[in-house]
Design a protein around this motif. Sequence first.
Motif, PDB file in Angstrom:
ATOM      1  N   MET A   1     -26.056  34.692 -52.032  1.00 38.43           N
ATOM      2  CA  MET A   1     -26.779  33.994 -53.097  1.00 38.43           C
ATOM      3  C   MET A   1     -28.173  34.583 -53.292  1.00 38.43           C
ATOM      4  O   MET A   1     -28.594  34.878 -54.423  1.00 38.43           O
ATOM      5  CB  MET A   1     -26.877  32.505 -52.770  1.00 38.43           C
ATOM      6  CG  MET A   1     -27.528  31.667 -53.853  1.00 38.43           C
ATOM      7  SD  MET A   1     -26.445  31.354 -55.254  1.00 38.43           S
ATOM      8  CE  MET A   1     -25.354  30.114 -54.567  1.00 38.43           C
ATOM      9  N   VAL A   2     -28.909  34.758 -52.207  1.00 37.64           N
ATOM     10  CA  VAL A   2     -30.261  35.296 -52.288  1.00 37.64           C
ATOM     11  C   VAL A   2     -30.235  36.749 -52.742  1.00 37.64           C
ATOM     12  O   VAL A   2     -31.080  37.192 -53.541  1.00 37.64           O
ATOM     13  CB  VAL A   2     -30.974  35.155 -50.937  1.00 37.64           C
ATOM     14  CG1 VAL A   2     -32.351  35.817 -50.967  1.00 37.64           C
ATOM     15  CG2 VAL A   2     -31.116  33.684 -50.570  1.00 37.64           C
ATOM     16  N   LYS A   3     -29.260  37.514 -52.264  1.00 34.84           N
ATOM     17  CA  LYS A   3     -29.155  38.922 -52.621  1.00 34.84           C
ATOM     18  C   LYS A   3     -28.958  39.096 -54.123  1.00 34.84           C
ATOM     19  O   LYS A   3     -29.613  39.927 -54.769  1.00 34.84           O
ATOM     20  CB  LYS A   3     -27.987  39.561 -51.861  1.00 34.84           C
ATOM     21  CG  LYS A   3     -27.845  41.062 -52.053  1.00 34.84           C
ATOM     22  CD  LYS A   3     -28.930  41.819 -51.337  1.00 34.84           C
ATOM     23  CE  LYS A   3     -28.683  43.318 -51.405  1.00 34.84           C
ATOM     24  NZ  LYS A   3     -29.747  44.090 -50.747  1.00 34.84           N
ATOM     25  N   VAL A   4     -28.042  38.305 -54.699  1.00 31.32           N
ATOM     26  CA  VAL A   4     -27.773  38.410 -56.126  1.00 31.32           C
ATOM     27  C   VAL A   4     -28.962  37.917 -56.948  1.00 31.32           C
ATOM     28  O   VAL A   4     -29.319  38.508 -57.972  1.00 31.32           O
ATOM     29  CB  VAL A   4     -26.496  37.619 -56.481  1.00 31.32           C
ATOM     30  CG1 VAL A   4     -26.311  37.532 -57.991  1.00 31.32           C
ATOM     31  CG2 VAL A   4     -25.273  38.274 -55.842  1.00 31.32           C
ATOM     32  N   ALA A   5     -29.597  36.831 -56.499  1.00 28.87           N
ATOM     33  CA  ALA A   5     -30.703  36.240 -57.262  1.00 28.87           C
ATOM     34  C   ALA A   5     -31.927  37.141 -57.308  1.00 28.87           C
ATOM     35  O   ALA A   5     -32.702  37.103 -58.270  1.00 28.87           O
ATOM     36  CB  ALA A   5     -31.069  34.881 -56.677  1.00 28.87           C
ATOM     37  N   THR A   6     -32.135  37.939 -56.274  1.00 29.86           N
ATOM     38  CA  THR A   6     -33.352  38.749 -56.184  1.00 29.86           C
ATOM     39  C   THR A   6     -33.128  40.221 -56.500  1.00 29.86           C
ATOM     40  O   THR A   6     -34.078  40.997 -56.455  1.00 29.86           O
ATOM     41  CB  THR A   6     -33.958  38.626 -54.777  1.00 29.86           C
ATOM     42  OG1 THR A   6     -32.981  39.038 -53.794  1.00 29.86           O
ATOM     43  CG2 THR A   6     -34.374  37.189 -54.486  1.00 29.86           C
ATOM     44  N   ARG A   7     -31.906  40.629 -56.808  1.00 25.40           N
ATOM     45  CA  ARG A   7     -31.639  42.047 -57.060  1.00 25.40           C
ATOM     46  C   ARG A   7     -31.986  42.406 -58.501  1.00 25.40           C
ATOM     47  O   ARG A   7     -31.447  41.819 -59.442  1.00 25.40           O
ATOM     48  CB  ARG A   7     -30.161  42.354 -56.796  1.00 25.40           C
ATOM     49  CG  ARG A   7     -29.806  43.826 -56.978  1.00 25.40           C
ATOM     50  CD  ARG A   7     -28.328  44.056 -56.802  1.00 25.40           C
ATOM     51  NE  ARG A   7     -27.907  43.872 -55.420  1.00 25.40           N
ATOM     52  CZ  ARG A   7     -26.639  44.039 -55.006  1.00 25.40           C
ATOM     53  NH1 ARG A   7     -25.703  44.382 -55.866  1.00 25.40           N
ATOM     54  NH2 ARG A   7     -26.337  43.850 -53.745  1.00 25.40           N
ATOM     55  N   PRO A   8     -32.880  43.362 -58.731  1.00 23.65           N
ATOM     56  CA  PRO A   8     -33.231  43.766 -60.093  1.00 23.65           C
ATOM     57  C   PRO A   8     -32.184  44.724 -60.664  1.00 23.65           C
ATOM     58  O   PRO A   8     -31.496  45.433 -59.931  1.00 23.65           O
ATOM     59  CB  PRO A   8     -34.586  44.446 -59.928  1.00 23.65           C
ATOM     60  CG  PRO A   8     -34.551  44.995 -58.534  1.00 23.65           C
ATOM     61  CD  PRO A   8     -33.719  44.045 -57.722  1.00 23.65           C
ATOM     62  N   ALA A   9     -32.113  44.731 -61.985  1.00 23.97           N
ATOM     63  CA  ALA A   9     -31.164  45.602 -62.679  1.00 23.97           C
ATOM     64  C   ALA A   9     -31.913  46.735 -63.371  1.00 23.97           C
ATOM     65  O   ALA A   9     -33.090  46.602 -63.719  1.00 23.97           O
ATOM     66  CB  ALA A   9     -30.361  44.810 -63.705  1.00 23.97           C
ATOM     67  N   ASP A  10     -31.220  47.857 -63.561  1.00 19.43           N
ATOM     68  CA  ASP A  10     -31.809  48.969 -64.297  1.00 19.43           C
ATOM     69  C   ASP A  10     -32.085  48.566 -65.738  1.00 19.43           C
ATOM     70  O   ASP A  10     -31.306  47.834 -66.359  1.00 19.43           O
ATOM     71  CB  ASP A  10     -30.865  50.180 -64.275  1.00 19.43           C
ATOM     72  CG  ASP A  10     -30.842  50.861 -62.914  1.00 19.43           C
ATOM     73  OD1 ASP A  10     -31.796  50.659 -62.144  1.00 19.43           O
ATOM     74  OD2 ASP A  10     -29.856  51.575 -62.635  1.00 19.43           O
ATOM     75  N   ASN A  11     -33.183  49.043 -66.269  1.00 19.68           N
ATOM     76  CA  ASN A  11     -33.567  48.730 -67.635  1.00 19.68           C
ATOM     77  C   ASN A  11     -32.687  49.508 -68.616  1.00 19.68           C
ATOM     78  O   ASN A  11     -32.548  50.723 -68.485  1.00 19.68           O
ATOM     79  CB  ASN A  11     -35.042  49.086 -67.856  1.00 19.68           C
ATOM     80  CG  ASN A  11     -35.624  48.431 -69.080  1.00 19.68           C
ATOM     81  OD1 ASN A  11     -35.058  48.499 -70.151  1.00 19.68           O
ATOM     82  ND2 ASN A  11     -36.763  47.782 -68.906  1.00 19.68           N
ATOM     83  N   PRO A  12     -32.066  48.836 -69.586  1.00 23.47           N
ATOM     84  CA  PRO A  12     -31.244  49.573 -70.570  1.00 23.47           C
ATOM     85  C   PRO A  12     -32.027  50.641 -71.315  1.00 23.47           C
ATOM     86  O   PRO A  12     -31.472  51.699 -71.650  1.00 23.47           O
ATOM     87  CB  PRO A  12     -30.774  48.462 -71.531  1.00 23.47           C
ATOM     88  CG  PRO A  12     -30.862  47.201 -70.729  1.00 23.47           C
ATOM     89  CD  PRO A  12     -32.017  47.385 -69.799  1.00 23.47           C
ATOM     90  N   VAL A  13     -33.314  50.378 -71.578  1.00 23.53           N
ATOM     91  CA  VAL A  13     -34.138  51.387 -72.258  1.00 23.53           C
ATOM     92  C   VAL A  13     -34.245  52.643 -71.407  1.00 23.53           C
ATOM     93  O   VAL A  13     -34.126  53.771 -71.893  1.00 23.53           O
ATOM     94  CB  VAL A  13     -35.536  50.814 -72.571  1.00 23.53           C
ATOM     95  CG1 VAL A  13     -36.443  51.888 -73.150  1.00 23.53           C
ATOM     96  CG2 VAL A  13     -35.424  49.641 -73.532  1.00 23.53           C
ATOM     97  N   GLY A  14     -34.464  52.461 -70.102  1.00 27.31           N
ATOM     98  CA  GLY A  14     -34.567  53.601 -69.206  1.00 27.31           C
ATOM     99  C   GLY A  14     -33.268  54.374 -69.094  1.00 27.31           C
ATOM    100  O   GLY A  14     -33.275  55.608 -69.010  1.00 27.31           O
ATOM    101  N   VAL A  15     -32.143  53.649 -69.099  1.00 27.72           N
ATOM    102  CA  VAL A  15     -30.841  54.313 -68.990  1.00 27.72           C
ATOM    103  C   VAL A  15     -30.568  55.171 -70.222  1.00 27.72           C
ATOM    104  O   VAL A  15     -30.153  56.334 -70.126  1.00 27.72           O
ATOM    105  CB  VAL A  15     -29.731  53.271 -68.792  1.00 27.72           C
ATOM    106  CG1 VAL A  15     -28.356  53.937 -68.828  1.00 27.72           C
ATOM    107  CG2 VAL A  15     -29.914  52.540 -67.463  1.00 27.72           C
ATOM    108  N   PHE A  16     -30.816  54.604 -71.409  1.00 29.62           N
ATOM    109  CA  PHE A  16     -30.588  55.375 -72.636  1.00 29.62           C
ATOM    110  C   PHE A  16     -31.578  56.531 -72.757  1.00 29.62           C
ATOM    111  O   PHE A  16     -31.233  57.613 -73.250  1.00 29.62           O
ATOM    112  CB  PHE A  16     -30.694  54.460 -73.854  1.00 29.62           C
ATOM    113  CG  PHE A  16     -29.507  53.547 -74.027  1.00 29.62           C
ATOM    114  CD1 PHE A  16     -28.238  54.066 -74.226  1.00 29.62           C
ATOM    115  CD2 PHE A  16     -29.660  52.167 -73.978  1.00 29.62           C
ATOM    116  CE1 PHE A  16     -27.144  53.232 -74.379  1.00 29.62           C
ATOM    117  CE2 PHE A  16     -28.567  51.331 -74.127  1.00 29.62           C
ATOM    118  CZ  PHE A  16     -27.309  51.862 -74.325  1.00 29.62           C
TER     119      PHE A  16
END
Length: 379
Positions: A213-228
């Motif tokens: 629960m804590v792992k999923v709640a605190t894990r950041p995702a890559d920015n779509p702008v940065g990926v594109f």
Amino acid sequence: MVDSSRVSTFVISILLIVYGSFRSLNMEQESKEKEKEKEKSGNFGTSPNASPNGQTEADNGMQTIDTCQALFLPIGASISLLVMFLFFDSLQMVFAVCTAILATVAFAFLLLPMCQYLLRPCYTNNKISFGCCGRFTPAEIMAFCLSFCIVCIWVLTGHWLLMDALGMGLCVAFIALVRLPSLKVSTLLLVGLLVYDVFWVFFSSYIFSTNVMVKVATRPADNPVGVFAKKLHLSGLVRDAPKLSLPGKLVFPSMHSSGNFSMLGLGDIVMPGLLLCFVLRYDAHRKTLLSGVEVGLPPPATYYSRITYFHCSLIGYFLGLLTATVSSEVFRAAQPALLYLVPFTLLPLVTMAYLKGDLRRMWSEPFRPSPTPKQFMDV
């Protein structure tokens, strides 16, 4: 000394529940008024989507959770959590884009009353057609445009304050648009989510070697702008695009220790909020029954009859949130907030309903209209 971030969490979560509940009640009353206008205009037919308390769900966009959905929702939430934990790296772009879309719609719903107020001098009921997308009022279009701009700024900056604003929109939209039909369904849903919360916070580490629960709640995702930008070889945007903390929680920075945040999951606001929204609607329905229009009898003279179910549950929510905060400070570990919020909101409600004699009615058919008593006896 009480940390201001904790106080902010308390105040914001209570305000979101109160606002979402009253927004839902207002939408229900507006729907009933529209039904009465249709009857006056000569349309006496009953809509196939009409709910037991006389409102048409297809018209107001509200969704009622039934018993089957209440039983399977914790299972579905567990599957979703497990998917996010196991496949987050592969699907983080999908999570980020879907979250941005949902946040745009939900925040537009939150901004709609403000836009209606601003456009009131020139407000008309005429809707503008957007082809297959539907027809929308000027206030709805304005709310969506503002919400879209806020989401774009959040994607570009990743600021926690904008993330909180989008999370607030998600809370209000869910509380206002999703309804619990009875105390039975409310109990099944909240008890099931309590088991879900306790398992994934306390016992998931024994299976997955980490707190899922804590792992999923605190894990950041890559920015779509940065990926594109990376695919287009725009190195400047790649460096500037921050990682996104998805708005599944409310965070407030601590003033005593820099870098630390007070965090509360949106589910810990939304799920008890659905119960409080249900009891607020029942309070309003009960008030009409005791007003003398349908029953003709004064309300009971007991001291607890003056306390509404909504106030009782709201006080219980505050005490449960306070207990969860104290427990996290004492044990120095993440606590499943629903472990405290569910008993503190549900048990006082059930007790008061039993004392007032409403428990049987609230449990199965709380919004069933009472029969009008006969004025004269047949001889």
